[in-house]
Write an enzyme that holds these catalytic residues in place. Structure first.
Site, mmCIF file in Angstrom:
data_model
loop_
_atom_site.group_PDB
_atom_site.id
_atom_site.type_symbol
_atom_site.label_atom_id
_atom_site.label_comp_id
_atom_site.label_asym_id
_atom_site.label_seq_id
_atom_site.Cartn_x
_atom_site.Cartn_y
_atom_site.Cartn_z
ATOM 1 C CG ASP A 152 -17.629 -30.382 12.294
ATOM 2 O OD1 ASP A 152 -18.242 -29.526 11.638
ATOM 3 O OD2 ASP A 152 -17.415 -31.527 11.880
ATOM 4 C CG HIS A 191 -18.530 -31.655 5.390
ATOM 5 N ND1 HIS A 191 -19.380 -32.054 6.402
ATOM 6 C CD2 HIS A 191 -18.938 -32.287 4.264
ATOM 7 C CE1 HIS A 191 -20.268 -32.895 5.916
ATOM 8 N NE2 HIS A 191 -20.037 -33.055 4.615
#
Length: 391
Positions: free
Chosen positions: A169, A139
């Site tokens: 992200d 992540h």
């Protein structure tokens, strides 16, 4: 702002990307953010979701705005055929699977470029399409760890501070993908040739560190936290706690703005502040500034610094920010009748202004309409529903 409704295609201009057709194979995080940005700027975005989610509200209602939604089972041959059919008329396709997954489904770049040679095939991953870690799960926090970004954020005598998931992200991921697919779309418009865009959050977060690596090359950056001009090491570039427990931010890098801060705080004659970049004095300067700002509340300091050209701002919460007069004047945030807040499309365009975002649809709300537009007859659509290829 965003509620779950079915969306209709529109012929009205919705920004500079009006006419660009994008297929988004449903994913999380940076992929939807990229698609949201493209949709905000006028692109027609068609999101492919799983049939099991049909009839539910969007899981990320703001990230899923400006979409139409179709549900397709990509593990069924008929589902693969649907995507291939839709890709024939698309300009861009976005996917966020691990490397090799779409190839195994029969929806890899070679498969879709064969039916549409001008297609831009955008791939969003954390580690990239190749490399020793390409198949590892991860992540945002893992990707920015590997590039040095996480190491550089936080207190000198403490642990690294997680910068939300903005660096990996969104800044180093979704926005990088948006730049990549738009660049490739310009090339395709000129040449008729599509291509694959390999957007990795490791690459993107490293790219965001260009200035810091430039400082290192010049010998003006120390590779440890809170020791430099822009990482909280400088007393005049950071945040301070006020008497009410809230915070203010300072950033007077230039000497004239630094002088303004000292004047407002009554420190202009303090010899400890005479050398703005005297690193030996930074600890004592920071301690004195902390003591001064702790004497009054955040909003009191905000009034004191108003119009003083001191590179000062209050640290606002997410919900406070939507109501600040400057943000209100620019329409930076949108607030609906229920008080729901979302960021407005950005940036601003003089000739092709963007429209107010269309709320996110119920998953699968547009399935029949999209299939009909792609040439599927009513009987064929019914058969696809009966086989659970679509819902």
């Amino acid at each position: 702002m965003s509620t779950d409704v079915s969306t209709e295609p529109t012929d009205q201009p919705r920004g500079p990307l009006a006419g660009l057709r994008v297929i988004e194979i449903g994913s999380i995080g940076p992929g939807p953010f990229c698609a949201m940005v493209l949709g905000d700027l006028g692109a027609e975005v068609l999101r492919i979701d799983r049939p099991a989610e049909a009839g539910t509200g969007a899981s990320r209602p703001i990230l899923h705005r400006n979409r139409r939604s179709i549900t397709v089972d990509l593990k069924q041959p008929d589902g693969v055929d649907i995507v291939r059919t839709l890709a024939k008329d698309a300009d861009v396709l976005l996917e966020g699977f691990r490397p090799g997954v779409t190839e195994r489904l029969g929806l890899g770049p070679d498969d879709l470029l064969a039916v549409n040679p001008r297609l831009v095939y955008g791939r969003m991953t954390g580690w990239g399409q190749y490399g020793p870690m390409a198949q590892e799960p991860g992540h945002d926090i893992n990707y920015i760890s590997l590039t040095g970004a996480l190491h550089a954020i936080g207190p000198k005598d403490g642990d690294p501070v997680v910068p939300l998931n903005l660096v990996g992200d969104f800044g180093g991921g979704g926005m990088l993908l948006a730049v990549g697919v738009l660049s490739a779309a310009v090339h395709a418009a000129r040449t008729g040739r599509g291509q694959v865009v390999d957007a990795a959050m490791t690459d993107g977060s490293a790219l965001l560190l260009a200035m810091m690596y430039g400082f290192i090359a010049k010998g003006t950056w120390v590779d440890e936290r809170e020791s430099n001009l822009l990482d909280g090491g400088a007393p005049y570039y950071g945040t301070y706690r006020c008497s009410d427990g809230r915070h203010i931010s300072l950033g007077p890098v230039e000497p004239q703005f630094y002088a303004s801060v000292l004047r407002v705080l009554g420190l202009a004659e303090d010899p400890d502040f005479a050398g703005q970049n005297d690193r030996a004095k930074w600890p004592v300067m920071k301690k004195k500034l902390a003591a001064v700002f702790a004497t009054r509340g955040r909003d009191d300091w905000t009034k004191e610094f108003a119009g003083q050209e001191a590179c000062f701002a209050p640290v606002l919460s997410l919900l406070e920010a939507a109501h600040h007069p400057h943000n209100v004047a620019r329409g930076t945030y949108l607030i609906d009748d229920q008080g729901t807040v979302e960021p407005a499309p950005a940036p601003r365009f003089s000739a092709t202004p963007t429209a107010r975002p269309v709320p996110s649809p119920v998953v699968g709300a547009d399935t029949d309409r999209i299939l009909a537009e792609a040439g599927y007859g009513a009987d064929r659509i019914l058969a696809l529903r009966r086989s659970n290829t679509v819902k």
